[in-house]
Design an enzyme around this catalytic site. Structure first.
Site, PDB file in Angstrom:
ATOM      1  N   LYS A 176       0.806  -1.364   0.118  1.00 41.55           N
ATOM      2  CA  LYS A 176       0.164   0.095  -0.183  1.00 41.55           C
ATOM      3  C   LYS A 176       0.808   1.271   0.134  1.00 41.55           C
ATOM      4  O   LYS A 176       1.866   1.251   0.695  1.00 41.55           O
ATOM      5  CB  LYS A 176      -1.010  -0.092   1.160  1.00 41.55           C
ATOM      6  CG  LYS A 176      -1.814   1.127   1.327  1.00 41.55           C
ATOM      7  CD  LYS A 176      -2.641   0.889   2.694  1.00 41.55           C
ATOM      8  CE  LYS A 176      -3.718   2.163   2.942  1.00 41.55           C
ATOM      9  NZ  LYS A 176      -4.690   1.902   3.918  1.00 41.55           N
ATOM     10  N   SER A 191      -9.182   2.726   3.091  1.00 38.04           N
ATOM     11  CA  SER A 191      -8.021   3.405   2.159  1.00 38.04           C
ATOM     12  C   SER A 191      -7.263   2.321   1.508  1.00 38.04           C
ATOM     13  O   SER A 191      -6.344   2.781   0.647  1.00 38.04           O
ATOM     14  CB  SER A 191      -7.256   4.362   2.949  1.00 38.04           C
ATOM     15  OG  SER A 191      -6.482   3.799   3.876  1.00 38.04           O
ATOM     16  N   SER A 248      -9.718   0.911   7.345  1.00 33.41           N
ATOM     17  CA  SER A 248      -8.982   0.886   5.921  1.00 33.41           C
ATOM     18  C   SER A 248      -8.500  -0.555   5.680  1.00 33.41           C
ATOM     19  O   SER A 248      -8.398  -0.790   4.400  1.00 33.41           O
ATOM     20  CB  SER A 248      -7.937   1.780   5.925  1.00 33.41           C
ATOM     21  OG  SER A 248      -8.394   3.127   5.921  1.00 33.41           O
TER      22      SER A 248
END
Length: 463
Positions: free
Chosen positions: A72, A148, A172
């Protein structure tokens, strides 16, 4: 899945080089429609590392041997930029050192191949930014995979790689798990030591996102452990056996009002299956009875994360670059600039009340279940269908676990009417991540789910 794939490398049924090559081929073929991956490591560099890892491997000391890994893009990888989905960091220098979680995954044998898309500074429950654009959901490309960690969720659901990192400061890990048909765990705060310390100092943690609860267990065991300088990290933890003795349920974690009818239908179905398939009676409660001291968890969460992000970026730097930010992140920073010290400290103190309320609700052996999200989904740009804007606080049931520190798991529980997966959230007592995972395994046994979205093949290695 992960253990078997790594075993195939150790046994010589497939090479780490072949797995890495397949990851690059799949990303090249599948990413164009999804925009899940925003940067790739040079393929020859990744293959050289894969060959070296396999040549030096021995026994079972590397449980992720040869597995391609996407990271990520709020997490450092040595030699790659960390852009956080922001044009503010377009000229950022490559990271000099892996983040601790990447270091641990690499030590277990994983091979970094690239980085995944995030909303700007990870502030949204959808994945879109002005630097790279929106990420689509493999289950429906017009829909968001959540955020996210949406790039990681979309890449896993499309079978681009077997392994991708995620972080969770307000949902997230769990939001993409819910919308992408995956399992995702926000561990108890402090179970996974962090380096560097994230902007959201107390609430954000690395957490496993995977195709099965078994894979979550393996990843948590690799990721967990203390870290020098992380004040919140627990020094030692060992999982226990046993299953939940009580199941408490409510449609929401806070009294945002009734669920939309379509979401309520999936939730009622999940409760019925808990009682029928898991043979656990469900005690239904009013969401308004959980937090009764007067705080608003949605507001307190936003105060904390906005001010802490502002502090890390720097007030003057933020003021000078408001025009660079996406509209949603700009409004967040403008809000943070007006928050008083008293209001920030009040929100921090309220966290103790949220933790107390959940401790008292769960005791030592209960789990709390609710929908992971209060909406069936939102479009790739974050717009809530039928409105002109994104979901509000009533769309999320996730931030409370970050405030209180409790472990929370999202598991697939069927499909919504729009064809996007529906997630069931399971919250357990602090440091009883084992209890939450045991519930998830029982649920998965009774209610198995596909490993990838329709039309995509699971990452199982070359035939």
């Amino acid at each position: 899945m992960l253990a078997e794939l790594a075993r195939s490398v150790r046994d010589g049924r497939v090479s780490a080089k072949e797995l890495v090559g397949q990851a690059y081929e799949r990303i090249d073929r599948l990413n164009g429609d999804l925009n899940a991956v925003i940067a790739l490591r040079p393929q020859e560099e990744a293959i050289a590392e894969a060959e070296e890892r396999q040549a030096s491997a021995s026994g079972s000391e590397r449980p992720l041997l040869g597995l391609p890994l996407l990271v990520k893009d709020n997490t450092d990888v040595a030699g790659m930029r960390t852009m956080n989905g922001s044009r503010l960091l377009e000229e950022a220098a490559p990271a000099e050192r892996d983040a601790r979680v990447v270091e641990r995954l690499r030590a277990a044998g994983a091979i970094v191949v690239g980085k995944t898309n995030v909303p700007e500074f990870s502030f949204q429950g959808y994945t879109d930014n002005t630097a790279f654009g929106p990420t689509g959901n493999p289950w429906g490309r017009d829909w968001s995979p959540g955020g996210s960690s949406g790039g990681s969720g979309a890449a896993l659901a499309a079978g681009m790689v077997p392994l991708a990192t995620a972080t969770d400061g307000g949902g997230s890990v769990r939001i993409p798990a819910a919308f992408c048909g995956l399992a995702g765990l926000k561990p108890t705060n402090g179970l996974v030591g962090r380096r560097p310390i994230p902007s959201w100092m107390d609430m954000s943690t690395d957490g496993p996102l995977a195709h099965s609860v078994e894979d979550l267990r393996l990843l948590l065991d690799i990721m967990r452990g203390p870290e020098p300088g992380d004040l919140g990290a627990t020094p030692a933890w060992e999982p226990h056996s046993g299953r939940a003795s009580r199941v408490v349920a409510a449609p929401r974690t806070f009294d945002w009002g009734p669920l939309p009818p379509a979401v309520a239908e999936r939730y009622r179905s999940a409760l019925e299956r808990i009682e029928r398939d898991l043979e656990l009676p469900v005690e239904e409660i009013d969401a308004g009875s959980i937090f009764t001291f007067g705080g608003d968890p949605g507001e307190d969460w936003f105060v904390l994360v906005a001010v802490e992000e502002l502090h890390l970026l720097g007030r003057e730097r933020v003021r000078a670059n408001l025009g660079v930010f996406s509209p949603s992140f700009r409004s967040t920073m403008e809000y943070a600039l007006g928050v008083t010290t008293d209001r920030y400290v009040e929100a921090r103190r309220n966290r103790f009340e949220y933790a107390k309320a959940m401790d008292e609700l769960l005791g030592d052996e209960a789990v709390f279940v609710c929908p992971t999200l209060g909406q069936e989904g939102w479009l790739a740009d974050g717009t809530l269908p039928g409105t002109d804007g994104p979901a509000g606080s009533d769309g999320y049931n996730t931030g409370e676990a970050n405030l209180s520190g409790h472990p929370a798991l999202s598991v697939p529980a069927g499909l919504s009417s729009n064809g996007i997966p529906f997630g069931l959230q399971v919250t357990g007592p602090r440091f009883r991540d084992d209890l939450v995972l045991a519930f998830g395994e029982a649920w998965e046994t009774a209610n198995p789910w596909p490993r990838t979205a329709p039309g995509y093949d699971p990452f199982e290695g070359p035939a």
